[in-house]
Design a protein around this motif. Sequence first.
Motif, PDB file in Angstrom:
ATOM      1  N   PHE A   8       1.282  -1.000  -0.087  1.00 20.50           N
ATOM      2  CA  PHE A   8      -0.241  -0.407  -0.091  1.00 20.50           C
ATOM      3  C   PHE A   8       1.280   1.582  -0.217  1.00 20.50           C
ATOM      4  CE2 PHE A   8       0.250  -0.853   4.821  1.00 20.50           C
ATOM      5  CZ  PHE A   8       0.417   0.830   4.657  1.00 20.50           C
ATOM      6  N   ALA A   9       0.040   2.505  -0.264  1.00 14.36           N
ATOM      7  CA  ALA A   9       0.896   3.553  -0.186  1.00 14.36           C
ATOM      8  C   ALA A   9       0.102   4.208   0.143  1.00 14.36           C
ATOM      9  CB  ALA A   9       0.918   4.137  -1.670  1.00 14.36           C
ATOM     10  N   THR A  10       1.027   5.423   0.944  1.00 15.90           N
ATOM     11  CA  THR A  10       0.303   6.827   1.907  1.00 15.90           C
ATOM     12  C   THR A  10       1.350   8.071   1.441  1.00 15.90           C
ATOM     13  OG1 THR A  10       2.863   5.963   3.531  1.00 15.90           O
ATOM     14  CG2 THR A  10       0.137   5.249   4.063  1.00 15.90           C
ATOM     15  N   GLY A  11      -0.071   8.898   1.279  1.00 20.60           N
ATOM     16  CA  GLY A  11       0.959  10.078   1.392  1.00 20.60           C
ATOM     17  C   GLY A  11       0.531  11.096   2.135  1.00 20.60           C
ATOM     18  N   ILE A  16       5.914   3.468   0.149  1.00 15.24           N
ATOM     19  CA  ILE A  16       5.020   2.250   0.142  1.00 15.24           C
ATOM     20  C   ILE A  16       5.587   1.446   0.869  1.00 15.24           C
ATOM     21  CG2 ILE A  16       4.881   0.929  -2.118  1.00 15.24           C
ATOM     22  CD1 ILE A  16       4.230   3.255  -2.462  1.00 15.24           C
ATOM     23  N   TRP A  17       4.808   0.885   1.273  1.00 17.20           N
ATOM     24  CA  TRP A  17       4.701  -0.081   2.469  1.00 17.20           C
ATOM     25  C   TRP A  17       4.006  -1.363   1.652  1.00 17.20           C
ATOM     26  CZ3 TRP A  17       6.767   2.036   7.023  1.00 17.20           C
ATOM     27  CH2 TRP A  17       6.151   4.396   6.721  1.00 17.20           C
ATOM     28  N   ALA A  18       4.541  -2.493   2.720  1.00 17.73           N
ATOM     29  CA  ALA A  18       4.107  -3.545   2.442  1.00 17.73           C
ATOM     30  C   ALA A  18       4.101  -4.565   3.789  1.00 17.73           C
ATOM     31  CB  ALA A  18       5.692  -4.910   1.826  1.00 17.73           C
ATOM     32  N   VAL A  19       2.705  -5.163   3.436  1.00 15.60           N
ATOM     33  CA  VAL A  19       2.162  -6.750   5.243  1.00 15.60           C
ATOM     34  C   VAL A  19       3.327  -7.740   5.150  1.00 15.60           C
ATOM     35  CG1 VAL A  19       0.754  -7.482   6.423  1.00 15.60           C
ATOM     36  CG2 VAL A  19      -0.179  -4.786   5.272  1.00 15.60           C
ATOM     37  N   GLU A  20       4.083  -7.871   6.048  1.00 16.05           N
ATOM     38  CA  GLU A  20       5.164  -8.781   5.650  1.00 16.05           C
ATOM     39  C   GLU A  20       4.361  -9.802   6.613  1.00 16.05           C
ATOM     40  OE1 GLU A  20       8.938  -8.479   5.570  1.00 16.05           O
ATOM     41  OE2 GLU A  20       8.980  -7.785   3.709  1.00 16.05           O
ATOM     42  N   LYS A  21       3.906 -10.946   6.267  1.00 11.32           N
ATOM     43  CA  LYS A  21       3.772 -12.510   7.263  1.00 11.32           C
ATOM     44  C   LYS A  21       2.649 -12.574   8.403  1.00 11.32           C
ATOM     45  CE  LYS A  21       8.739 -14.115   7.103  1.00 11.32           C
ATOM     46  NZ  LYS A  21       9.652 -14.897   8.547  1.00 11.32           N
ATOM     47  N   GLU A  22       1.753 -11.583   7.952  1.00 13.87           N
ATOM     48  CA  GLU A  22       0.558 -10.547   8.333  1.00 13.87           C
ATOM     49  C   GLU A  22       0.789 -10.709   9.736  1.00 13.87           C
ATOM     50  OE1 GLU A  22      -2.839 -13.749   7.744  1.00 13.87           O
ATOM     51  OE2 GLU A  22      -1.662 -14.037   5.744  1.00 13.87           O
ATOM     52  N   SER A  23       1.588 -10.272   9.607  1.00 11.25           N
ATOM     53  CA  SER A  23       2.425  -9.687  11.496  1.00 11.25           C
ATOM     54  C   SER A  23       3.011  -8.331  11.380  1.00 11.25           C
ATOM     55  CB  SER A  23       3.320 -11.214  12.038  1.00 11.25           C
ATOM     56  OG  SER A  23       4.360 -11.043  11.800  1.00 11.25           O
ATOM     57  N   CYS A  24       3.271  -7.865  10.181  1.00 16.48           N
ATOM     58  CA  CYS A  24       4.161  -6.718  10.283  1.00 16.48           C
ATOM     59  C   CYS A  24       4.223  -6.254   9.097  1.00 16.48           C
ATOM     60  CB  CYS A  24       5.603  -6.828  10.513  1.00 16.48           C
ATOM     61  SG  CYS A  24       6.743  -7.789   9.940  1.00 16.48           S
ATOM     62  N   VAL A  25       4.541  -4.750   9.257  1.00 14.54           N
ATOM     63  CA  VAL A  25       4.632  -3.541   7.642  1.00 14.54           C
ATOM     64  C   VAL A  25       6.258  -2.812   7.737  1.00 14.54           C
ATOM     65  CG1 VAL A  25       4.003  -1.672   6.562  1.00 14.54           C
ATOM     66  CG2 VAL A  25       2.577  -3.150   8.331  1.00 14.54           C
ATOM     67  N   LYS A  26       6.514  -3.198   6.249  1.00 14.55           N
ATOM     68  CA  LYS A  26       7.824  -3.092   6.094  1.00 14.55           C
ATOM     69  C   LYS A  26       7.947  -1.764   5.002  1.00 14.55           C
ATOM     70  CE  LYS A  26      12.189  -4.995   3.908  1.00 14.55           C
ATOM     71  NZ  LYS A  26      12.769  -6.109   3.359  1.00 14.55           N
ATOM     72  N   GLN A  27       8.976  -1.317   5.414  1.00 20.10           N
ATOM     73  CA  GLN A  27       8.502  -0.263   4.112  1.00 20.10           C
ATOM     74  C   GLN A  27       9.557  -0.921   2.926  1.00 20.10           C
ATOM     75  OE1 GLN A  27       9.772   4.021   5.616  1.00 20.10           O
ATOM     76  NE2 GLN A  27      10.107   5.132   3.373  1.00 20.10           N
ATOM     77  N   LEU A  28       9.070  -0.312   2.266  1.00 16.85           N
ATOM     78  CA  LEU A  28       9.536  -0.705   0.520  1.00 16.85           C
ATOM     79  C   LEU A  28      10.493   0.248   0.060  1.00 16.85           C
ATOM     80  CD1 LEU A  28       6.924  -3.035  -1.238  1.00 16.85           C
ATOM     81  CD2 LEU A  28       8.814  -3.792   0.518  1.00 16.85           C
ATOM     82  N   ALA A  45      -4.451  12.728  -1.917  1.00 19.99           N
ATOM     83  CA  ALA A  45      -4.907  11.814  -2.691  1.00 19.99           C
ATOM     84  C   ALA A  45      -4.075  11.249  -3.589  1.00 19.99           C
ATOM     85  CB  ALA A  45      -6.511  12.314  -3.785  1.00 19.99           C
ATOM     86  N   LEU A  46      -4.410   9.807  -3.488  1.00 20.13           N
ATOM     87  CA  LEU A  46      -3.641   7.844  -4.368  1.00 20.13           C
ATOM     88  C   LEU A  46      -4.739   7.856  -4.261  1.00 20.13           C
ATOM     89  CD1 LEU A  46      -1.201   7.493  -1.571  1.00 20.13           C
ATOM     90  CD2 LEU A  46      -0.926   8.938  -3.483  1.00 20.13           C
ATOM     91  N   SER A  47      -4.487   6.703  -5.803  1.00 22.63           N
ATOM     92  CA  SER A  47      -5.479   5.543  -6.215  1.00 22.63           C
ATOM     93  C   SER A  47      -3.984   4.693  -7.020  1.00 22.63           C
ATOM     94  CB  SER A  47      -6.568   5.935  -7.184  1.00 22.63           C
ATOM     95  OG  SER A  47      -7.180   4.462  -7.699  1.00 22.63           O
ATOM     96  N   TRP A  48      -4.724   3.526  -6.643  1.00 23.61           N
ATOM     97  CA  TRP A  48      -3.292   2.123  -7.024  1.00 23.61           C
ATOM     98  C   TRP A  48      -4.046   1.543  -8.175  1.00 23.61           C
ATOM     99  CZ3 TRP A  48       1.603   0.666  -3.016  1.00 23.61           C
ATOM    100  CH2 TRP A  48       1.867  -0.512  -4.432  1.00 23.61           C
TER     101      TRP A  48
END
Length: 867
Positions: A706-709, A717-729, A741-744
């Motif tokens: 997901f992206a945040t602005g 840009i971030w990613a949810v890894e192993k359904e337990s933590c979030v890592k910044q990409l 506003a953002l839309s992917w």
Amino acid sequence: MTCDGVEVERLFIGAGCNRIVHNVSWGASGLVAFGAQNSVAIFCPKTAQILTTLPGHKAVVNCTQWMPSTKDAFKVQHEEEHFLLSGSADGVIIVWGMSLKEGKWRHVLQAPQSHKKGVTCMKGIMVTGTVAIFASTSSDGSVFLWEFVFPSRTGGDCKLSCLQFLNVGSKPMVAISLAELPGSSDYIVLALGGLDNKVHLYCGERTGKFNYACELKGHTDWIRSLDFSLPICIDDGKDTLLLVSSSQDRCIRIWKMALHISPANSKVPYRKEGIGLTSYIEGPLFVAGSSSYQVSLESLLIGHEDWVYSVEWQPPLRTSVDGNEWDQPQSILSAAMDKTMMIWRPERTTGIWVNVVTVGELSHCALGFYGGHWSPSGDSVLAHGYGGSFHMWKNIGVNVENWQPQIVPSGHCGAVTDIAWAKSCEYMLSVSHDQTTRIFAPWETEVCLGNTISCHEIARPQVHGHDINCVTIVQGKGNHRFVSGADEKVARVFEAPLSFLKTMNHAMLQKSSCFEDPQDNIQILGANMSALGLSQKPIYVQAPSEAQDRISHDVSDSLETIPDAIPIVLTEPPIEEQLAWHTLWPESHKLYGHGNELFSLCCDHEGKLVASSCKAQSAMVAEIWLWEVGTWKAVGRLQSHNLTVTQMEFSYDDMFLLAVSRDRQFSVFSIKKSETGEVSHHLVARHEGHKRIIWACSWNPYRHEFATGSRDKTVKIWAVEKESCVKQLMTLPQFNNSITALSWVARDRSGVDGFLAVGMDDGLIELWSLSGGCVAVPAMRFDPFLCHVSTVHRLAWRNSEAEGDCRTLQLASCGADHSVRVFQVETHIFSWRIQSEWAHKSSLALENHGVGSPDYMTLVVLIYNSS
């Protein structure tokens, strides 16, 4: 607009007109200009489509004026470029140029001197084929007279110079008109009207030096509009000029200005000595060069029941093929706050001016007209109303006049706060601070050579008593439903009536499966508005005849008696009266629970859960509520933030709910639904992702990225890894303005490659190409003439399919400039060689510099540009 394999085309603009007198101008080019918040919008009456918006003003646009106007079109027969003047609330005047052949616009210049306060009115005349003189008034009590010299070639330089400055005192002028004096073409008469209830006449040469001539008394309230006719024939000579004035005293006055028979060299006093009844009838006298003119009251027109905001002479008609001969029709159009426009003409036998045509009198929704305008040919009239709406009638009669309403563009007249595509993307829903919800859809029309598609507003499902802040369309199976949230503590659920479902069948010649056969169990045909304007009550299928009977017995129109709506199945795009009254959706549920005004809503992809948030200053009020679709019971209250949750979105598989907040943090919640329908949730991660307010977020459509602005001008840009933590990409390079506003959107179902649309606080939109979660390159920066002129509030991609070597996408946007826009984005597939080269070089950059580092992002941009 094309940029490195990406082509962007504007498909649709929906916008309403500012609620200001003198805001609309219908030019000799056949196009209509009007102010829409800070921009100038241009629409074509023939297609009922807004063609473009012109960015440049930093304040609300108050008035527009075409040069040449419809009155002066015969003087400029072969001009390849027309010009438009626009004035705003900060006193700025801008000149725009439009090429008639190419239809392209350009910013010509800005007036070197500006008023200290808002520009209230601008009017001008062509004195030669290439020179115009126009005047501008302001609420600061000033009047400027300008000379505008057209360029010698299309696209050339123009000259604008100030001829004179007039100070009219503490009571400003709000109406103005200019004309050449008959019999003395070197002299120009200037009429001013305003808050002192008088019409003031100034006379001067083309080079300036206007002197006060006289004043005309008679009106008993503010004068709102003035318009000079062209010279008319009296005794076989064009020696008479007529001035029409309208006022808040509900009256219209016609003043006659004729050459005086007294010797030219005699000293003419302001009024004749020995004031009597005769002198009042004849009126004052003034001198212009070697000629003298007498002004008298020609006629008093009484017929309107409220303030008369606008009067306008019908444009001249050409009486010869070459256009050298013309005739001024004796016809006046007036528009008033009594919801009517009237056409006045003198009787042939008596010469008494009478009302011959009245339109708009049956409208229950117009709330009065701010102005009326003639088409260049004089066969159509256009009004703009209190709700930012347009109303147009055309005379389709042959021997007898028959004025019929026409389709016009429409849109919001307040900031548009949220948009959503229907679950099958057949239409788009928008909500606004103008307290309405509107549906825009393409309307397919059969023509002899094929089908044509144009976008229109086809329904206004909610007309509310509060500003509406957010909306979400319920996904999944079943009838079309949406939930809206306004400046109240209640979310409201609306369900599509049978009349709307059948209307969509007419809009789509190739019917969608969602609208093919409306279910037999839908018994609600439409909805009625309640007296307080909050709830909308259903009208059942068996009840339309009863409603019609009630209307026929109760024909009164007042605040106490609101006529019943008559839901109808539309077979062509609706007009304003149908939209505002007969396309409402019934309200099925109210969702109570929040402690403050609703701010954000979203629905999962299965159509089983709706999440809502409200404005908050504490952790308890900032809770996110989960509602079960169908039963509409609260099934969860998610706590994580301390301030308002600004946006929420479910992941593609509905496993996660992402929320961003004013407290600079984002949260990811795990959402699980059991087979029995129970919903469980827990907080997966909460991060302070930005240094300022986080306004926007968007999931990858096929992955847990997901992206945040944020207001800090960054996108992460971030990613949810192993359904337990979030890592910044990664972090995109810093933008020039706050991200709002953002839309992917993904290029394919793998979700590895895609585009991220980024909307900013200054109204601009950019596209970024994302690949593999670690590579981001700029793909397109939209031309400012395509974009909004104020904050972009929401972006939303429409689902689409790939065709050959080009993928066609549609992006919808809404903003604080009162507009809704749809763009078509065609993305040509890059060769695998270039893509693999990007991937290889970016992997080296990643290894050497690290994700999100300035060196890494600079290298990525260099790679993109070199490719």
